[in-house]
Design an enzyme around this catalytic site. Sequence first.
Site, mmCIF file in Angstrom:
data_model
loop_
_atom_site.group_PDB
_atom_site.id
_atom_site.type_symbol
_atom_site.label_atom_id
_atom_site.label_comp_id
_atom_site.label_asym_id
_atom_site.label_seq_id
_atom_site.Cartn_x
_atom_site.Cartn_y
_atom_site.Cartn_z
ATOM 1 N N ASP A 14 1.139 -0.969 0.222
ATOM 2 C CA ASP A 14 -0.222 0.131 -0.306
ATOM 3 C C ASP A 14 0.971 1.479 -0.280
ATOM 4 O O ASP A 14 1.579 1.526 1.221
ATOM 5 C CB ASP A 14 -1.278 -0.431 0.921
ATOM 6 C CG ASP A 14 -1.687 1.816 1.491
ATOM 7 O OD1 ASP A 14 -2.224 1.868 0.208
ATOM 8 O OD2 ASP A 14 -1.523 1.737 2.193
ATOM 9 N N GLU A 74 -0.499 -1.260 -4.570
ATOM 10 C CA GLU A 74 -2.327 -0.672 -5.090
ATOM 11 C C GLU A 74 -2.466 1.013 -6.114
ATOM 12 O O GLU A 74 -0.795 1.084 -6.198
ATOM 13 C CB GLU A 74 -2.962 -0.378 -3.946
ATOM 14 C CG GLU A 74 -4.486 0.369 -3.493
ATOM 15 C CD GLU A 74 -4.970 0.814 -2.275
ATOM 16 O OE1 GLU A 74 -5.121 1.620 -1.877
ATOM 17 O OE2 GLU A 74 -5.166 -0.302 -1.543
ATOM 18 N N ASP A 146 -2.108 0.588 7.416
ATOM 19 C CA ASP A 146 -1.907 0.472 6.302
ATOM 20 C C ASP A 146 -1.883 -0.933 6.029
ATOM 21 O O ASP A 146 -0.924 -1.181 4.982
ATOM 22 C CB ASP A 146 -0.792 1.350 6.728
ATOM 23 C CG ASP A 146 -1.015 3.253 6.483
ATOM 24 O OD1 ASP A 146 -1.212 3.452 5.753
ATOM 25 O OD2 ASP A 146 -0.553 3.769 7.650
#
Length: 180
Positions: A14, A74, A146
């Site tokens: 991420d 992502e 996260d």
Amino acid sequence: MPAAPGVVRILGVDPGLRITGFGVIDQCGQQLAYVASGCIRSKDKESLPQRLGTLYAGLRELAAKYQPQQAAVEIVFVNVNSQSTLLLGQARGAGIVALVAAGVDVAEYTALQVKQAVVGNGHADKVQVQHMVRRLLDLPGDPSPDAADALACAIAHAHGGQGLGALSTKGRRVRNGRLL
């Protein structure tokens, strides 16, 4: 610590300029097993090149330590602030380059795709993602937001996604994570 034979190790990422979440899982058939998760943090007072260097070095270190065969990163679409979007794009680029340089295959997923695969709702909030990641990986507690997003990205990849690159996009466009 490489994965056992017959096991696919997946690193989920991420990306962020300040905090980049990571999550490592092993997949053996339909079974998923938690390996590790956490965050790579850069210092706000550092210059942009130094912060990108921290992210690059951190992901190279993770790739060397855990030896994933695949990674899922992502995709972030346009934010309200175009400067933030540009900086985040640079962080994503540094992360992808680090993984590719380490010989890891990289797939990309939108937040909508990840949430849909993990929660069943593309518009789920962070708490729902954390809870489902905890349940799917049988963790004793919720991971940080996260790390949970990174683990969710890895889980989405393990559930059969191959990223936007695997979808036939000829004559179509992608908007807000949807293929039109």
